[in-house]
Design an enzyme around this catalytic site. Sequence first.
Site, PDB file in Angstrom:
ATOM      1  N   PHE A   1       0.685  -1.245   0.022  1.00  0.00           N
ATOM      2  CA  PHE A   1       0.144  -0.004   0.097  1.00  0.00           C
ATOM      3  C   PHE A   1       0.851   1.288   0.029  1.00  0.00           C
ATOM      4  O   PHE A   1       1.783   1.555   0.721  1.00  0.00           O
ATOM      5  CB  PHE A   1      -0.819   0.129   1.275  1.00  0.00           C
ATOM      6  CG  PHE A   1      -1.962  -0.766   1.371  1.00  0.00           C
ATOM      7  CD1 PHE A   1      -3.173  -0.588   0.667  1.00  0.00           C
ATOM      8  CD2 PHE A   1      -1.517  -2.271   1.961  1.00  0.00           C
ATOM      9  CE1 PHE A   1      -4.275  -1.386   0.687  1.00  0.00           C
ATOM     10  CE2 PHE A   1      -2.932  -3.208   1.987  1.00  0.00           C
ATOM     11  CZ  PHE A   1      -4.086  -2.837   1.475  1.00  0.00           C
ATOM     12  N   ASP A   2       0.632   2.063  -0.720  1.00  0.00           N
ATOM     13  CA  ASP A   2       0.886   3.701  -0.561  1.00  0.00           C
ATOM     14  C   ASP A   2       0.154   4.111   0.765  1.00  0.00           C
ATOM     15  O   ASP A   2      -0.739   3.439   1.084  1.00  0.00           O
ATOM     16  CB  ASP A   2       0.424   4.471  -1.819  1.00  0.00           C
ATOM     17  CG  ASP A   2       0.638   5.971  -1.448  1.00  0.00           C
ATOM     18  OD1 ASP A   2       1.843   6.209  -1.474  1.00  0.00           O
ATOM     19  OD2 ASP A   2      -0.243   6.808  -1.724  1.00  0.00           O
ATOM     20  N   ALA A   3       0.797   5.247   1.243  1.00  0.00           N
ATOM     21  CA  ALA A   3       0.068   5.697   2.557  1.00  0.00           C
ATOM     22  C   ALA A   3      -0.729   6.742   2.338  1.00  0.00           C
ATOM     23  O   ALA A   3      -1.961   6.859   2.533  1.00  0.00           O
ATOM     24  CB  ALA A   3       1.279   6.149   3.422  1.00  0.00           C
TER      25      ALA A   3
END
Length: 226
Positions: free
Chosen positions: A10-12
């Site tokens: 995941f990106d944040a």
Amino acid sequence: MLNDWDCILFDADDTLFHFDAFAGLQQMFTRYDVHFTEQDYADYQAVNKPLWVDYQNGTISAVQLQTRRFTLWGEKLSVAPEVLNSDFLNAMAEICLPLDGAAALLEALKGKVKIAIITNGFTALQQARLERTGFRDYFDALVISEQVGVPKPDAAIFDHALQLLGNPDRNRVLMVGDTPESDILGGMNAGVKTCWIDHGTRPLPPHITPTWQVKNLPALQSILTA
């Protein structure tokens, strides 16, 4: 569907967490008795956005980005840009909220697949937000470009993350993110599947092709748990 995956990356910012930079800057500047306006924000972004492009292209460092975006304000307030940047990251951690569906999705994935964050965001903010939201224990790895030395979309940061996760088959790895030019292109460069969270705020460049496209995290959860 979860049986199809060994790891989900995941990106944040704006993938798991709200990222309201304007609100963060307003909160930060109140400490200096500055009323930070929409025009101030537009002027800030005129400097900040090209710096992020330079950072993603590898032409400047994380430290250079963080200081240069506050150079003008530092001169105006007689405060070191590094101090302003630190104050900004602290303010962003204070106002941090998970995106709708983030907690439910992570809970659904926990124990079934390995989960990691790959972010171009900065160490102090990412770690503080994970602690404040209680999300830290969900993740098997937290990979931050500032620490690794290369940002997304460089395949090297994905190579590093996957090494931490035991070098899974890349056909069984999914990268989830909201920014086509870093998250989706980065996943493509690394040879993994991708899912673009399309918030309706940016176009998809023609040379970037996500494996899937969804509007929000609950929609992604529906696909993954079908």
